[in-house]
Design a protein around this motif. Structure first.
Motif, PDB file in Angstrom:
ATOM      1  N   HIS A  97      70.629  77.947   2.650  1.00 41.53           N
ATOM      2  CA  HIS A  97      70.190  79.194   2.016  1.00 41.53           C
ATOM      3  C   HIS A  97      69.380  80.078   2.957  1.00 41.53           C
ATOM      4  O   HIS A  97      69.315  81.299   2.782  1.00 41.53           O
ATOM      5  CB  HIS A  97      69.360  78.872   0.764  1.00 41.53           C
ATOM      6  N   ASN A  98      68.758  79.472   3.976  1.00 36.35           N
ATOM      7  CA  ASN A  98      67.914  80.250   4.892  1.00 36.35           C
ATOM      8  C   ASN A  98      68.654  80.638   6.173  1.00 36.35           C
ATOM      9  O   ASN A  98      68.037  81.032   7.154  1.00 36.35           O
ATOM     10  CB  ASN A  98      66.659  79.447   5.250  1.00 36.35           C
ATOM     11  N   GLN A  99      69.991  80.521   6.173  1.00 34.57           N
ATOM     12  CA  GLN A  99      70.787  80.826   7.361  1.00 34.57           C
ATOM     13  C   GLN A  99      71.798  81.926   7.060  1.00 34.57           C
ATOM     14  O   GLN A  99      72.237  82.089   5.922  1.00 34.57           O
ATOM     15  CB  GLN A  99      71.525  79.566   7.842  1.00 34.57           C
ATOM     16  N   SER A 100      72.174  82.670   8.108  1.00 37.63           N
ATOM     17  CA  SER A 100      73.137  83.761   7.938  1.00 37.63           C
ATOM     18  C   SER A 100      73.852  84.009   9.267  1.00 37.63           C
ATOM     19  O   SER A 100      73.555  83.373  10.276  1.00 37.63           O
ATOM     20  CB  SER A 100      72.422  85.037   7.473  1.00 37.63           C
ATOM     21  N   GLN A 101      74.802  84.961   9.243  1.00 40.31           N
ATOM     22  CA  GLN A 101      75.526  85.402  10.439  1.00 40.31           C
ATOM     23  C   GLN A 101      76.172  84.228  11.189  1.00 40.31           C
ATOM     24  O   GLN A 101      75.896  83.973  12.354  1.00 40.31           O
ATOM     25  CB  GLN A 101      74.603  86.184  11.380  1.00 40.31           C
ATOM     26  N   MET A 102      77.049  83.540  10.491  1.00 38.31           N
ATOM     27  CA  MET A 102      77.720  82.373  11.070  1.00 38.31           C
ATOM     28  C   MET A 102      78.646  82.757  12.221  1.00 38.31           C
ATOM     29  O   MET A 102      79.357  83.750  12.166  1.00 38.31           O
ATOM     30  CB  MET A 102      78.539  81.660   9.992  1.00 38.31           C
ATOM     31  N   GLU A 103      78.627  81.943  13.260  1.00 40.74           N
ATOM     32  CA  GLU A 103      79.593  82.031  14.353  1.00 40.74           C
ATOM     33  C   GLU A 103      80.168  80.639  14.586  1.00 40.74           C
ATOM     34  O   GLU A 103      79.425  79.661  14.669  1.00 40.74           O
ATOM     35  CB  GLU A 103      78.941  82.538  15.640  1.00 40.74           C
ATOM     36  N   LEU A 104      81.495  80.557  14.697  1.00 40.28           N
ATOM     37  CA  LEU A 104      82.168  79.284  14.942  1.00 40.28           C
ATOM     38  C   LEU A 104      82.914  79.341  16.269  1.00 40.28           C
ATOM     39  O   LEU A 104      83.498  80.367  16.619  1.00 40.28           O
ATOM     40  CB  LEU A 104      83.171  78.970  13.828  1.00 40.28           C
ATOM     41  N   SER A 105      82.897  78.234  16.984  1.00 39.58           N
ATOM     42  CA  SER A 105      83.668  78.137  18.222  1.00 39.58           C
ATOM     43  C   SER A 105      84.063  76.684  18.439  1.00 39.58           C
ATOM     44  O   SER A 105      83.480  75.769  17.858  1.00 39.58           O
ATOM     45  CB  SER A 105      82.868  78.651  19.421  1.00 39.58           C
ATOM     46  N   GLU A 106      85.077  76.487  19.276  1.00 42.87           N
ATOM     47  CA  GLU A 106      85.549  75.135  19.574  1.00 42.87           C
ATOM     48  C   GLU A 106      85.120  74.746  20.979  1.00 42.87           C
ATOM     49  O   GLU A 106      85.165  75.561  21.901  1.00 42.87           O
ATOM     50  CB  GLU A 106      87.069  75.060  19.442  1.00 42.87           C
ATOM     51  N   TRP A 107      84.707  73.486  21.130  1.00 46.36           N
ATOM     52  CA  TRP A 107      84.224  72.988  22.421  1.00 46.36           C
ATOM     53  C   TRP A 107      85.159  71.903  22.936  1.00 46.36           C
ATOM     54  O   TRP A 107      85.578  71.021  22.192  1.00 46.36           O
ATOM     55  CB  TRP A 107      82.814  72.429  22.272  1.00 46.36           C
ATOM     56  N   ASP A 108      85.476  71.974  24.227  1.00 45.00           N
ATOM     57  CA  ASP A 108      86.310  70.968  24.882  1.00 45.00           C
ATOM     58  C   ASP A 108      85.418  70.104  25.768  1.00 45.00           C
ATOM     59  O   ASP A 108      84.884  70.576  26.771  1.00 45.00           O
ATOM     60  CB  ASP A 108      87.389  71.659  25.720  1.00 45.00           C
ATOM     61  N   LEU A 109      85.258  68.826  25.386  1.00 50.60           N
ATOM     62  CA  LEU A 109      84.388  67.934  26.161  1.00 50.60           C
ATOM     63  C   LEU A 109      84.928  67.679  27.564  1.00 50.60           C
ATOM     64  O   LEU A 109      84.162  67.548  28.521  1.00 50.60           O
ATOM     65  CB  LEU A 109      84.218  66.603  25.430  1.00 50.60           C
ATOM     66  N   LYS A 110      86.255  67.601  27.699  1.00 47.51           N
ATOM     67  CA  LYS A 110      86.838  67.346  29.018  1.00 47.51           C
ATOM     68  C   LYS A 110      86.607  68.525  29.957  1.00 47.51           C
ATOM     69  O   LYS A 110      86.279  68.350  31.130  1.00 47.51           O
ATOM     70  CB  LYS A 110      88.332  67.057  28.886  1.00 47.51           C
ATOM     71  N   ALA A 111      86.792  69.730  29.430  1.00 51.72           N
ATOM     72  CA  ALA A 111      86.582  70.927  30.249  1.00 51.72           C
ATOM     73  C   ALA A 111      85.106  71.281  30.353  1.00 51.72           C
ATOM     74  O   ALA A 111      84.697  72.010  31.260  1.00 51.72           O
ATOM     75  CB  ALA A 111      87.364  72.103  29.666  1.00 51.72           C
ATOM     76  N   GLY A 112      84.302  70.782  29.413  1.00 52.13           N
ATOM     77  CA  GLY A 112      82.870  71.057  29.429  1.00 52.13           C
ATOM     78  C   GLY A 112      82.515  72.487  29.087  1.00 52.13           C
ATOM     79  O   GLY A 112      81.544  73.035  29.613  1.00 52.13           O
ATOM     80  N   LYS A 113      83.297  73.101  28.169  1.00 51.59           N
ATOM     81  CA  LYS A 113      83.027  74.501  27.831  1.00 51.59           C
ATOM     82  C   LYS A 113      83.644  74.856  26.483  1.00 51.59           C
ATOM     83  O   LYS A 113      84.470  74.115  25.939  1.00 51.59           O
ATOM     84  CB  LYS A 113      83.590  75.424  28.906  1.00 51.59           C
TER      85      LYS A 113
END
Length: 348
Positions: A97-113
């Motif tokens: 309830h105290n959070q807003s402006q969601m951003e989602l992204s995918e991370w590749d552990l092998k590439a490290g980014k």
């Protein structure tokens, strides 16, 4: 030993002692900051990820705007539960309830980014990627940015799932064979189609892909997303589908009904006209429900009434009709139901 500098007496061990004191100070400060992050961010703040009745809590990574590292992601990933979702399903992401402006992204552990941004609030599944995916969730709070992590894995519901292309609206042509000739110039590779060739002996392929019902080689399948829309054991039939517009007639009858299906199809067109004729003298009033069926599919057509003993309906078939497909038409009227099996009468 004592040294004198500028009239000030300095013991030899004073400088190392000062370094130790400063090190302890900075270490305590770092530990205090980590404790503060842990105190400020509890489980109730963690965004929830859900798919149908299955739910998991995301794992806290860090607070603030500092640069994220692969080590930070790897450590958080060890603690995160995996949410399994069905192929091409989606998982919802719900902030506290105290959070807003969601951003989602995918991370590749092998590439490290980070390897791509996602649309907020939803994580879409894939058909052919069965690896566990790491998703970062960023949100704004009154005290700044906070970052969480979750893990998503698509279930393997079909033995052939990894052969399919990820686009649900796209098509996948799969040819199973045991020779070196291959598919040759019949391969379909375009914006809508991809082609997969799988070679092996019959027992091996039957064991590896049990839910396809492979009976002989070659065996040819076309899928639209996850739905099978074509099956054949004849490469010439595939060639005709790709290079020609075929017009085939399917026909069946019993003592009450006569049914004809006029199908027109090629790789980009599949349509059918169904002509239903009533043979009995007893009048039928009201609408007749019609279902055109194949081995693994059913097509419910619009209901209609007989006109002079005949009813004609048409539309786009859900699949390509094949010589080996077992077809039938089910008719329902006035609480009665009959099934008429169809035979391939060849080209029109």
């Amino acid at each position: 030993m004592i040294f004198f500098k500028g009239g000030v007496q300095i013991k030899k061990y004073a400088l190392p002692a000062a370094i130790i004191i400063l090190s302890i100070f900075f270490l305590n400060t770092f530990i205090d900051n980590e404790k503060k992050e842990r105190v400020d961010t509890n489980d109730s703040d963690a965004p929830e990820i859900a798919s149908w009745e299955n739910k998991v809590k995301s794992v806290f990574v860090f607070k603030g705007d500092r640069k994220i590292t692969n080590k930070m992601v790897a450590n958080a990933a060890k603690k995160a539960a995996v949410l399994e979702i069905d192929p091409a399903a989606e998982a919802s992401v719900k902030l506290a309830h105290n959070q807003s402006q969601m951003e989602l992204s995918e991370w590749d552990l092998k590439a490290g980014k980070e390897i791509g941004k996602l649309e907020p609030y939803w994580i879409l599944g894939t058909l052919n990627n069965l690896d566990t995916r790491i998703i970062l969730i960023r949100a704004k709070t009154d005290e700044g940015t906070v970052t969480y992590l979750t893990k998503i894995k698509v279930k393997k519901n079909y033995s052939y799932q990894e052969l399919l292309q990820p686009d649900l609206d796209g098509y996948t042509l799969i040819v199973f064979s045991n020779n070196d000739e291959g598919i040759g110039d019949l391969a379909l590779n375009s914006q809508n189609y991809i082609t997969q060739e799988v070679k092996g002996n019959l027992p091996e392929l039957q064991k590896k892909y049990p839910d396809l019902g492979i009976r002989t080689l070659p065996s040819i399948y076309i899928f639209q997303g996850m739905m099978r829309v074509f099956k054949s054991e004849d490469m010439s039939e595939l060639r005709s589908l790709i290079t020609e517009v075929k017009k085939n007639v399917y026909e069946g009858a019993n003592e009450n009904w006569h049914v004809q299906v006029h199908a027109k199809q090629n790789i980009s067109v599949r349509s059918a006209e169904i002509i239903i004729s009533y043979r009995e003298k007893e009048a039928i009033t009201g609408e007749i429900a019609i279902i055109f069926r194949g081995e693994q599919w059913g097509w419910e057509l619009p209901k209609g009434e007989l006109q002079s003993g005949t009813l004609t309906v048409s539309g786009q078939t859900p699949v390509f009709l094949s010589k080996t497909e077992q077809l039938s038409v089910e008719l329902s009227w006035n609480g009665k139901e009959e099934r008429i099996v169809l035979e391939d009468k060849g080209e029109k």
